[in-house]
Scaffold this active site. Structure first.
Site, PDB file in Angstrom:
ATOM      1  N   ASP A 121      52.317  44.293  59.811  1.00 13.58           N
ATOM      2  CA  ASP A 121      52.037  44.590  58.654  1.00 13.58           C
ATOM      3  C   ASP A 121      50.563  43.529  59.235  1.00 13.58           C
ATOM      4  O   ASP A 121      50.222  42.798  59.688  1.00 13.58           O
ATOM      5  CB  ASP A 121      52.223  44.277  57.337  1.00 13.58           C
ATOM      6  N   ARG A 134      35.987  42.358  35.753  1.00 14.35           N
ATOM      7  CA  ARG A 134      35.851  41.412  37.554  1.00 14.35           C
ATOM      8  C   ARG A 134      34.709  41.408  38.049  1.00 14.35           C
ATOM      9  O   ARG A 134      33.843  42.261  38.655  1.00 14.35           O
ATOM     10  CB  ARG A 134      36.447  43.920  37.992  1.00 14.35           C
ATOM     11  N   GLU A 145      38.891  33.286  48.554  1.00 20.18           N
ATOM     12  CA  GLU A 145      37.145  34.147  48.550  1.00 20.18           C
ATOM     13  C   GLU A 145      36.630  33.390  48.219  1.00 20.18           C
ATOM     14  O   GLU A 145      35.032  33.219  48.193  1.00 20.18           O
ATOM     15  CB  GLU A 145      37.805  35.536  47.760  1.00 20.18           C
ATOM     16  N   LYS A 163      28.373  36.877  39.867  1.00 17.05           N
ATOM     17  CA  LYS A 163      28.861  37.629  41.320  1.00 17.05           C
ATOM     18  C   LYS A 163      30.282  38.901  40.715  1.00 17.05           C
ATOM     19  O   LYS A 163      30.971  39.039  39.890  1.00 17.05           O
ATOM     20  CB  LYS A 163      29.003  37.087  42.441  1.00 17.05           C
ATOM     21  N   ALA A 196      40.736  40.433  34.667  1.00 17.32           N
ATOM     22  CA  ALA A 196      40.364  42.074  35.275  1.00 17.32           C
ATOM     23  C   ALA A 196      39.581  42.997  34.419  1.00 17.32           C
ATOM     24  O   ALA A 196      39.454  44.475  34.921  1.00 17.32           O
ATOM     25  CB  ALA A 196      42.287  43.162  34.806  1.00 17.32           C
ATOM     26  N   GLN A 197      39.478  42.813  33.301  1.00 18.08           N
ATOM     27  CA  GLN A 197      38.658  43.786  32.307  1.00 18.08           C
ATOM     28  C   GLN A 197      36.796  43.586  33.084  1.00 18.08           C
ATOM     29  O   GLN A 197      36.488  44.524  33.396  1.00 18.08           O
ATOM     30  CB  GLN A 197      38.643  43.477  31.013  1.00 18.08           C
TER      31      GLN A 197
END
Lengths: 559, 687
Positions: B315, B387, B356, B400, B384-385
């Site tokens: 993996d 982003r 990150e 960002k 998530a909307q």
């Protein structure tokens, strides 16, 4: 002596030069790559015989075919011997052969051993020699090639149980390999003075004026296949020492080459058949690596004068000439002795019984190695492949993988079959000798006392159990005990190897081929050659050292 | 369990128990499973009878002190072999002790219905059946292996893994399996029991470690057959010596027929007792080493297969890369500088707790970006909307995020993206990395390149594997572009991009059809089919119960890199077996030189020439060989238990080295040692 070693080198170079192209040819024949007209004739023959060319037999069926065919051959030889008195082509009016010797001879020729418990010219009619014995000389050798071919197919197969058709392999080996080579050799030999006639005897007046009867017959045709098919059963009792079988140094060299020719060529055929010629070269190199030291030992030993002769004041600088033909000399005789025992040929051109102890040890041990140094036609190579399986098993573990040979994993079943194939001939040789040692019939037949007598018995059983057929001499073997005992030992040594080898082939065939990588043990390099030669020598030594110590080794040390 | 790897080879407690066990193992019913050593035991019993017979009658097969000495040393040979096995088992048992402590019987709270809050019944954990549902609360020990139905909790798994940091277990997903014997530290779990009592992971582990239920592996069986075959050959060679000798005595008229005592001694010296005696110890010790690496195999067969593996499916995440993308480079847009970009990106990431985000701060700090005052800042979190994430600081609105999201945001604010920046974004994506746009108000400041960082040293491991003939295949869910870039950087031989469980399974089948043996690691339930198909399948202990059941090994550390270690251990096991077999057989040559002259010198005095070691007398010669044969088993126990050092090298090189050491060494080594024993015996007055 240097001339003798020169002969060895020339012989090996010559052998290699002829064997390489012949090997390629045999591979083509076994793969059925024949010219169209030949194919047409062949398919007609197969149709007549009801053979399905496309059939691929699983190993039990292949083995059954081999056994049935050999059993039938054995019966024919037995019956022909027993009834020869009432059959044609018997100009010398020889009577039927006794049951024990007939049994021994039948087994002997069917099993490609050609142990002779009889004197040919005074026992066998022309019909027996030609129809019974010479036929077996061909088909017993072809059986060996067929079994080898089956093993190769097993190694080549990719998860399919078929090993090909025994009948096709048998026919092709006989018709396109053994027969043409024999015709050529027979003609060459006849041109050199080897006898070929249907007449029984020639009466000649000797220089003293006495009348002498010389036995003649269809000799050249039988000698050709006896050498090419690693049979070794001579027309005459004294075999290739007889001037009508082997008249000149030229015939001697040709026959010598013929003895090792097909076993050597089959190594190269193997390389072609498994699509990796290096594999064939490695097996050939292993055979040569085992052959050269033992040939060297015998050559050296025979060039030494015997102690008994030195004391008589005779000039012994030529080495041990007792029991050797003057026209061959020490070198060609000693080389013949190792060649004929390396290959399971067994024909002799000198009296091995008269060799020095170490000179006789070379030939004896070559047989005890299981007839895998060249060995019999086909059988020598499949025997060596069994050892290769043992060698990769031990060595393969040492590189950290479960062992494999040519991409086929060696598992428990393969190990069982390989062990059986190695075990049976050795067991037969040792147990046979042991029985002879304790039975009065066994001991009584011994020609010499002491350790040499033991060597004679050990040699006889080693020769029989490994299907060589070479006779040491000295031992009287036409009595019931030796006829039956060696007959049984020959059966074990032949068929109890063939069946495990075919089982091995079948098991390999059913396995998947593992692609090679840098983690795979290479089976083509010098390292593997050394390893394989070492395994063969070690197993042979560990099995027979105690026995050899009580025979030739003691003889040598007490000179 | 960390202490186990440092355990001394001959720990006194283990040695003591092993000494007792080696006598207990003399039972013929146990010995018969080892054909070689069974022959030795029969030989020992037989010579003992010969001794008694000689003592009683006064004139037996051989002088009674000699027969006694041979009998005693033959018994020692058997005992030494048993000792080796008992030592290997003892070391395993010691490891099992710590596990057994965790397996104590506990009271379980069985629920009447599979939901939190249902009626609770107190039962003993040993009475729990499969599919029972239990409640485990903070402080409770989980009674058996199971799957979480409801709840989230932190669990202390140190009893199994040796890792003291607690792990989170929750229902659904890939972390839903719990192991009996581990302890819930906080919250509660509703667990459906997956195994019957006595068959838990821990039970199986203890069984494996102790080697109690050990079955012979295919390779061991094949080797056993070879050893049995060799023993038969030697049996024939020695049995036939009696009639040969009888004939020789009659023919030469001197000496005596070789005694049965000498023949039994010769037989035992010749049959491969060294490997026969150490074979099972090698197998148990191999399993032991695996456990020291914190990997549990369900069978010895799996360990053996690990040595044969020639394709590794790895993996990407966790094995080849660290598993999280990190800021790698800053690419300023036209009109801005790297320093400005660093400063703005840092500000945007201050509140970003993801790896990150943190890596952006670290990268910006390394560029010595100025630190603006962030007090009164309004942080915008990632959804998530949208982003994107960022910060509002007075009039400064900094964002960002994914390039298309930021582009839209800037366009809405009246700005636009320059062609240079667009090219930079595409370049980054082409290299297999992730571009992150940073914008302030309507202006794009630049691109942050996020990259999957390949683990240090992994490239070298792959080179090593290639030398061993093992192909590495990286499996990743990334797109082919990204996958190719990482594959090239890590130096794997091949990769499978956009991998689905089906694609993974198909890939394994493809390799297997080509004859390869495939190893892989996995943790998720959707890995289970592939794990079941692979020849060696290492499931992560943190994974689901389904994955753990499908694999044939479980890595307690849940470290996917462990696969490489597993392969090494498998190879080491096979190499040790092969080396000692070679050694054992090569030893025989010297024993012939000791015993053959001794046995027959009375009949043929000239055979003394074969006595190359110039041994004191026939008696000491035979005894020296027998004693050497027994002691060498003890001498090789450390190699059997530790295993050969498996340096990675191509097969021909390994073969050459091992043949030289164990083949040639095995041939030569016994000569000086037998001589030494002989000198010692002579000095002790044995004649």
């Amino acid at each position: 002596m240097s001339a003798s070693f020169g002969l060895l080198v020339v012989f090996l170079v010559g052998l290699t030069l002829v064997a390489v192209p012949l090997g390629r040819f045999i591979a083509l024949v076994l793969d059925g790559a024949l010219p169209a007209p030949v194919r047409k004739v062949e398919s007609l023959l197969f149709r007549l015989a009801g053979v399905d060319v496309a059939e691929s037999m699983p190993w039990p069926r292949y083995a059954a075919s081999v056994l049935v065919f050999n059993l039938l051959g054995l019966l024919v030889v037995y019956v022909l011997q027993r009834l020869q008195g009432a059959l044609p082509l018997n100009p010398a009016q020889l009577p039927g052969v006794g049951p024990e010797v007939a049994f021994n001879t039948a087994v002997s020729f069917a099993s490609n051993t050609n142990w002779q418990a009889y004197a040919g010219e005074t026992t066998m009619s022309h019909l027996t020699q030609m129809v019974a014995l010479t036929t077996q000389n061909f088909v017993s050798a072809a059986t060996g090639i067929a079994v080898l071919t089956a093993l190769v197919r097993g190694l080549r197969a990719e998860k399919s149980p078929g090993l090909g058709s025994f009948w096709v392999d048998l026919s092709r080996s006989t018709l396109f390999v053994l027969l043409p080579l024999s015709v050529v050799l027979a003609l060459v030999l006849a041109s050199q003075g080897v006898v070929q006639t249907f007449a029984a005897n020639v009466k000649v007046a000797t220089l003293e004026g006495a009348e002498q009867t010389l036995a003649v017959g269809p000799v050249a045709s039988q000698v050709a296949i006896k050498q090419l098919g690693t049979n070794g059963g001579g027309f005459y009792n004294v075999n290739s020492a007889h001037p009508f079988e082997n008249p000149t140094p030229v015939t001697n060299l040709l026959e010598l080459l013929a003895i090792l020719l097909i076993p050597a060529a089959l190594c190269f055929s193997f390389g072609h058949l498994v699509r990796d010629r290096r594999q064939g070269w490695a097996l050939y190199a292993t055979m040569v690596a085992l052959f050269v030291p033992l040939a060297g030992l015998t050559l050296w030993a025979e060039h030494q004068p015997t102690a008994a002769l030195s004391m008589t004041g005779v000039d012994v600088s030529g080495g041990n000439m007792e029991g050797k033909e003057v026209r061959f000399g020490v070198g060609a005789s000693a080389l013949w002795a190792v060649a004929t025992t390396a290959a399971s040929n067994g024909s002799v051109n000198a009296m091995h019984d008269s060799f020095t102890p170490l000179g006789g040890l070379g030939p004896m041990w070559l047989m005890q190695l299981g007839e895998v140094v060249f060995g019999g036609v086909g059988s020598g190579l499949y025997g060596l492949l069994v050892y290769a399986v043992l060698a990769v098993f031990i060595a393969g573990l040492m590189v950290g993988r479960t062992p494999e040979y040519l991409g086929k994993k060696v598992g428990a079943f393969e190990m069982k079959m390989a062990s059986l194939a190695v075990l049976f001939p050795s067991a037969a040789a040792l147990l046979g000798t042991a029985v002879a040692c304790v039975l009065p019939e066994g001991v009584a037949a011994v020609g010499n006392g002491g350790a040499h007598g033991f060597s004679e018995m050990l040699y006889a059983f080693s020769s029989g159990a490994n299907n060589n057929g070479s006779a040491f001499g000295g031992l009287t073997v036409n009595g019931p005990f030796y006829a039956i005992a060696i007959g049984l030992v020959m059966l074990v040594g032949r068929y109890w190897v063939i069946v495990p080898v075919l089982a091995l082939a079948g098991s390999f065939a059913a396995r998947r081929r593992v692609p090679p990588s840098s983690g795979t043990l290479p089976t083509h390099g010098p390292m593997f050659v050394v390893l394989l030669a070492f395994v063969v020598a070690l197993v042979g030594a560990l099995t027979f050292v105690p026995a050899l110590a009580l025979g030739p080794v003691v003889e040598h040390l007490t000179r | 369990m960390a202490s186990i790897s440092s355990r001394a080879l001959f720990e006194p407690a283990i040695v003591k128990q092993a000494l007792v066990d080696s006598v207990r193992k003399l039972s013929p019913a146990r010995m018969v499973k080892n054909p070689v050593m069974f022959v030795v035991e029969l030989g020992s019993a037989f010579t003992t009878l010969l001794f008694v017979h000689a003592l009683v009658t006064g004139a037996g097969d051989a002088p009674w002190p000699f027969t006694l000495a041979v009998a005693v040393w033959l018994w020692f040979t058997v005992l030494f072999a048993n000792f080796a096995e008992a030592m290997a088992e003892g070391r395993g048992k010691a490891q099992a002790q710590s596990l057994r402590a965790a397996r104590k019987d506990v009271m379980a709270k069985r629920l009447a219905e599979p939901r939190h809050g249902a009626a609770v019944e107190q039962v003993s954990s040993s009475t729990l059946r499969k599919d029972d549902v239990v409640l485990v609360e903070a402080g409770d020990i989980i009674p058996s292996d199971g799957e979480i139905v409801e709840g989230v909790a932190s669990v202390d798994e140190s009893a199994i893994t040796g890792e003291s940091a607690p792990v989170i277990r929750e229902s659904g997903g890939d972390r839903s399996a719990v192991t009996g014997g581990t302890r819930v530290l906080s919250d509660w779990l509703v667990v459906r029991i997956r195994v019957e009592a006595g068959q838990t992971f821990l039970d199986r582990m203890i069984g494996m470690v102790e080697g109690a239920k050990r079955q012979k592996t295919p390779n061991e069986i094949a080797l056993d057959i070879l050893l049995a075959g060799l023993s038969l050959v030697f049996l024939l060679a020695t049995v036939t010596l009696r009639p040969f000798s009888a004939y020789a005595v009659t023919a030469s008229g001197s000496g005596a027929v070789v005694t049965l005592t000498v023949l039994v001694a010769l037989l035992v010296c010749l049959i491969p007792t060294t490997i026969g005696g150490l074979l099972s110890a090698i197998g148990i010790a191999g399993m032991d080493r695996l456990i020291q690496a914190n990997v549990l195999a369900t069978s010895g067969r799996a360990v053996e297969a690990a040595g044969d593996v020639d394709v590794l499916l790895l993996d990407k995440t966790g094995t080849i890369t660290h598993g999280n993308r990190q800021a790698w480079a800053l690419l300023p847009a036209p009109g801005s500088t790297e320093l400005e970009l660093a400063s703005v990106a840092r500000l945007a990431s201050l509140a970003d707790e993801t790896p990150e985000g943190k890596s952006i701060v670290t990268l910006a700090d390394s560029k010595k970006a100025a630190t603006p005052d962030a007090s009164g800042a309004q942080f915008v979190t990632f959804t998530a909307q949208t982003r994107m994430s960022g910060v509002d600081l007075g009039s400064r609105r900094i964002r960002k995020g994914a390039s298309d999201a930021i582009e839209r945001w800037v366009t809405e604010a009246g700005g636009q993206i320059s062609p240079e920046t667009r090219r930079a974004v595409e370049d980054v994506a082409r290299q297999g990395a992730t571009p992150l746009l940073v914008a302030e108000n309507a202006r794009i400041i630049g691109v942050v390149q996020l990259k999957d960082v390949v683990k240090a040293g992994i490239r070298e491991r792959f080179v090593e594997l290639r030398r061993l003939g093992i192909k590495t295949v990286m499996v990743t869910g990334d797109n082919p572009l990204t996958a190719a870039a990482i594959a090239a950087e890590a130096g794997v031989d091949d990769f499978l991009a956009e991998a689905t469980p089906e694609a993974k399974l198909a890939l394994i089948r493809k390799y297997q059809a080509e004859g390869h043996l495939v190893a892989m690691t996995g943790d998720g339930t959707n890995d289970a089919p592939a794990l079941a198909q692979a020849d060696v399948a290492v499931a992560m202990n943190s994974g689901t119960q389904a994955a753990r059941e499908a694999g044939n090994m479980v890595d307690l550390d849940s470290n996917p890199t462990k696969l490489l270690e597993v392969v090494r251990i498998g190879k080491q096991l096979l190499m040790t077996r092969g080396a000692l077999t070679t050694f054992s057989i090569a030893n025989d040559v010297s024993k012939y030189f000791a015993i053959i002259p001794a046995a027959f010198v009375g009949t043929y005095p000239s055979l003394a020439a074969l006595d190359v070691m110039r041994l004191h007398s026939p008696t000491t010669a035979v005894l020296s060989a027998v004693i050497f044969n027994a002691l060498i088993i003890v001498g090789l126990i450390p190699i059997a238990l530790r295993g050969l050092t498996a340096r990675p090298a191509p097969a021909p090189e390994l073969l050459r080295r091992n043949l030289l050491v164990y083949g040639l060494g095995g041939l030569l080594l016994p000569f000086p040692f037998i001589k030494l024993i002989d000198v010692t015996l002579a000095a002790m007055g044995v004649s």
